[in-house]
Design a protein around this motif. Structure first.
Motif, short mmCIF file in Angstrom:
data_model
loop_
_atom_site.label_atom_id
_atom_site.label_comp_id
_atom_site.label_asym_id
_atom_site.label_seq_id
_atom_site.Cartn_x
_atom_site.Cartn_y
_atom_site.Cartn_z
N VAL A 224 -5.21 -5.59 0.23
CA VAL A 224 -3.75 -5.64 0.14
C VAL A 224 -3.27 -4.82 -1.04
CG1 VAL A 224 -1.75 -7.14 -0.18
CG2 VAL A 224 -3.65 -7.88 1.28
N SER A 225 -2.39 -3.87 -0.74
CA SER A 225 -1.84 -3.01 -1.78
C SER A 225 -0.34 -2.94 -1.63
CB SER A 225 -2.49 -1.62 -1.71
OG SER A 225 -2.19 -0.87 -2.87
N SER A 226 0.28 -1.86 -2.12
CA SER A 226 1.74 -1.83 -2.24
C SER A 226 2.44 -1.25 -1.02
CB SER A 226 2.13 -1.00 -3.46
OG SER A 226 1.64 0.32 -3.36
N THR A 227 1.77 -1.19 0.14
CA THR A 227 2.44 -0.72 1.34
C THR A 227 3.42 -1.77 1.86
OG1 THR A 227 2.13 0.02 3.62
CG2 THR A 227 0.52 -1.56 2.78
N SER A 228 4.49 -1.30 2.49
CA SER A 228 5.48 -2.23 3.07
C SER A 228 5.17 -2.50 4.53
CB SER A 228 6.88 -1.63 2.94
OG SER A 228 6.98 -0.39 3.65
N LEU A 229 4.05 -1.97 5.04
CA LEU A 229 3.67 -2.13 6.44
C LEU A 229 2.46 -3.04 6.58
CD1 LEU A 229 3.93 1.65 7.48
CD2 LEU A 229 5.70 -0.11 7.69
N ASN A 230 2.24 -3.51 7.81
CA ASN A 230 1.02 -4.26 8.16
C ASN A 230 0.75 -5.44 7.24
OD1 ASN A 230 0.51 -2.28 10.18
ND2 ASN A 230 -0.40 -0.95 8.63
N ASN A 231 1.80 -6.15 6.87
CA ASN A 231 1.68 -7.32 6.00
C ASN A 231 1.05 -6.98 4.65
OD1 ASN A 231 2.56 -10.11 6.57
ND2 ASN A 231 0.56 -10.66 5.76
#
Length: 371
Positions: A224-231
């Motif tokens: 889990v990182s700082s993307t706004s997609l895929n939860n």
């Protein structure tokens, strides 16, 4: 048949076709402004904007068509748009459909449209994409092992693309729905609200740990990182040492897509671009209640103003409280269960409606008998 979740263009067999071998090409009809009557029917001109619609008319002529591609051969040459609705077409636009009419539908025609658009750089205002040139234009299309057009792939691939495009919007609308419920019905159904520091709400506030891309090991643990997609899941890794593993908590992106917040019931590896927010004893629904409220941090922070460890401790959440002034987690949980039930009921009604429509099409007209 390919798995819709793994459909890739590179994995298909492709074959070259002349357009005239797979599609019908019909002309539009010239309609001058002087002869045009204003109305509600789309009129398709040689535009690259608004899906090719240039005006709405009540005029009628033999160019009336639907479930068809409009391909510009003049003006914005080579642009192609799908029109499921009835429309009139100007003489600067060709009407294109599959010869095999049984496969003319939204998805196969959108696939064809994307293929045709790839040819637009070849043509220009002085080199029109006229009917004769269209007929002899070669295109690549996917085929089956039997060398026939792979209709199944084209349709499934475009459905997959549609889902990929719609998912962020659907997720955003769901969050807005929850926010509106909480700030609307929620406040009306619970009279007492109070602002709490994050440190008063969560017993664990901890940033993930830096893990360079080069150090990622293959595996199945969500990263889990700082993307706004895929939860917030940015990939899957196998690292077990030198990392921070969290579960049953919220993560908020402190950089990148700042403020993006997600709930994770499963165990995951957290990057240093997200911060864990956890309180022992909370159920999924209480976390989900707070999720859209936490996401509002994105309005305050940005790529150039990150949520560091000190800033997040100073942030506050407005939450419902009980008669003792304590956070009313029981209300939050019950409220989100009701919201979930409402969303599921609405979704089920929508799908049931579609199922009934499809059944009527399948069994209607005496064309097929039930088995």
């Amino acid at each position: 048949m390919s798995n819709i979740n793994t459909l890739e263009l590179d994995n298909q067999i492709w074959k070259e076709f002349f357009l005239e071998d797979v599609v019908t090409i019909n002309s539009g009809k010239r309609l001058t402004k002087a002869d045009m009557k204003l109305g509600k029917m789309p009129f398709i001109g040689a535009s690259e904007a608004n899906n090719g619609i240039t005006i709405f008319t009540s005029s009628k002529n033999e160019s009336l068509d639907s479930n068809v591609l409009g391909v510009n051969y003049n003006g914005s040459v080579g642009f192609s748009f799908y029109h499921p609705y009835k429309a009139l077409f100007s003489d600067d636009v060709k009407r294109v459909k599959w010869i095999d009419n049984s496969h003319n539908n939204r998805y196969t025609l959108l696939f064809l449209s994307s293929i045709i658009k790839q040819q637009k750089d070849k043509y220009a205002y002085g080199y029109k994409f006229n009917a004769q040139r269209m007929k002899r234009q070669k295109i690549l299309l996917p085929v089956t092992q039997n060398d026939t057009l792979d209709w199944t792939f084209m349709e499934a691939y475009m459905k997959q693309k549609e889902q990929q495009i719609l998912k962020p919007t659907i997720d955003k609308l769901c969050k807005l729905l929850i926010i509106n419920n909480i700030t609307g019905k929620g406040k009306l159904s619970h009279s007492q609200w109070k602002a709490f520091y994050f440190t008063e709400v969560f017993t664990e506030i901890q940033r993930g740990k830096r893990l360079k891309k080069a150090d990622h090991a293959e595996g199945e643990s969500p990263y889990v990182s700082s993307t706004s997609l895929n939860n917030g899941v940015d990939g899957f890794i196998g690292n077990e040492s030198g990392v921070r593993i969290f579960s049953d908590c919220i993560t908020v992106a402190n950089s990148g897509s700042v403020g993006s917040a997600f709930f994770h019931r499963y165990a995951f590896v957290a990057s240093d671009h997200v911060t864990q927010l956890k309180r022992e004893g909370l159920d999924k629904y209480a976390y989900l209640f707070m999720l859209p409220l936490i996401s509002r941090l994105s309005e305050k922070y940005s790529f150039n103003r990150e949520i560091n460890d000190e800033r997040i401790k100073r942030e506050k959440l407005l939450l419902p409280v009980d008669d003792n002034g304590e956070i009313d987690f029981t209300f939050m949980s019950s409220f989100m269960k009701d919201v979930e039930r409402d969303i599921l009921d609405t979704t089920l009604k929508m799908f049931n409606g579609k199922i009934n429509v499809n059944k009527s099409k399948l069994w209607g007209g005496g064309k097929m008998e039930r088995i």
